[in-house]
Design an enzyme around this catalytic site. Sequence first.
Site, PDB file in Angstrom:
ATOM      1  N   GLY A   8       0.923  -1.295  -0.320  1.00  0.00           N
ATOM      2  CA  GLY A   8      -0.235  -0.141   0.062  1.00  0.00           C
ATOM      3  C   GLY A   8       0.681   1.488  -0.256  1.00  0.00           C
ATOM      4  N   ASN A  53      -1.483  -7.092  -5.466  1.00  0.00           N
ATOM      5  CA  ASN A  53      -2.858  -6.816  -3.882  1.00  0.00           C
ATOM      6  C   ASN A  53      -2.597  -7.717  -3.139  1.00  0.00           C
ATOM      7  OD1 ASN A  53      -5.027  -7.467  -3.239  1.00  0.00           O
ATOM      8  ND2 ASN A  53      -6.134  -7.837  -5.857  1.00  0.00           N
ATOM      9  N   TYR A 143     -14.719  -0.047   8.097  1.00  0.00           N
ATOM     10  CA  TYR A 143     -13.924   0.259   8.318  1.00  0.00           C
ATOM     11  C   TYR A 143     -13.313   0.220  10.039  1.00  0.00           C
ATOM     12  CZ  TYR A 143      -9.679   4.136   8.956  1.00  0.00           C
ATOM     13  OH  TYR A 143      -8.247   4.407   8.560  1.00  0.00           O
ATOM     14  N   ILE A 173      -4.407  12.199   9.001  1.00  0.00           N
ATOM     15  CA  ILE A 173      -3.217  12.323   8.740  1.00  0.00           C
ATOM     16  C   ILE A 173      -3.246  13.756   7.709  1.00  0.00           C
ATOM     17  CG2 ILE A 173      -1.098  12.214   7.762  1.00  0.00           C
ATOM     18  CD1 ILE A 173      -1.556  10.727  10.557  1.00  0.00           C
TER      19      ILE A 173
END
Length: 320
Positions: A8, A53, A143, A173
């Site tokens: 990521g 992935n 989430y 952030i």
Amino acid sequence: MKRILVIGSAGQIGSELTLELRKIWGNSNVVASDVCQNPSARLQESGPYETLNILDRQRMGEIVSKYQIDGIVNLAAILSATGEKNPMKAWDVNMNGLINVLECARENNMKQVLTPSSIAAFGPGTPLYNTPQETVLRPSTMYGITKVAGELLGDYYVKKYGLDVRGLRYPGIISHETLPGGGTTDYAVAIYYDAVTKGHYTCFVKEETMLPMMYMPDCLKATIDLMQADFSKLNHHSDFNVAAMSFTVTEQAESIRKFIPGFTCSYEPDHRQAIADSWPRSIDDSAAREEWGWKPSFDLDTMTKDMIDKLTAKHKAGLI
Ligand code: NAD
Ligand code: SER
């Protein structure tokens, strides 16, 4: 750790954290990866880059063998707002992806896994102000549910297998390098972009909304400090509260007006208001301060000045 795989790495945090890790561990020892096919030139040119992935366990194993990886930083995730549009995808990427990482690390006797949590782990019933390290964790988003489960899984692998798993509950952030990827705190970044390019921002949460936030340089420092902390001194592992500042949108707009006096902000709250309202206003991060010496450097005005300076330069260069 000798060789780190960042999964990521093309996102808001990964695009900057990977470069910082390469400064410390050496360019060739930090392998960037992401499902994204076209990451930034800086990411691809400063060291190895592999398309991955996180759900493809076999390819993860191949990359780990190819580079002799002994640590993983897992930043792949579906964030809060996008996750509410597609909860099953959020579950799949955030949970099955994390299990792949933990199993891959366990099978390969890795030295460390870092996988962040979030203030989204909190929810209704959590104390809103100075939210303690140990408290009610009953989030209302998919989430958030994956973040609580991820913290528990990380701690499980520490206890059950002796795997060194670490994580922090990042606040929202704020950064100027890469746009955020579909979270609720995205407004606190977008406000700076629109202030610089248009002089006006239409905010998707109400003016009195207050959330914990952190500027990217502090996020990078917190992450690297935790990665380098002495494992034997940690009482917590996957769930450190970390804080830097908390402000309302009104306060953020006032801070911007100190540098762009004509800036205006209007408000059109949408579905993300309910998510913001379910999260704490401020965080008690005394465990992180005591166990690995956490201390932030930026407050609202020093962050605002730096964001506006950096985004003005980008705007003048035609990049935004
Ligand atoms: P982001 O959305 O900007 O980046 C996530 C990256 O993961 C993207 O580059 C995306 O392409 C990649 N990705 C998505 N699905 C993938 C898959 N199946 N396989 C591989 N890669 C995939 O997110 P971010 O803000 O950089 O967040 C990084 C971590 O920090 C996440 O765990 C997130 O929950 C956490 N966090 C972020 C914030 C914040 O404000 N940015 C706050 C709290 C926690
Ligand atoms: N910035 C993230 C979000 O809003 C918090 O985890 O989803």
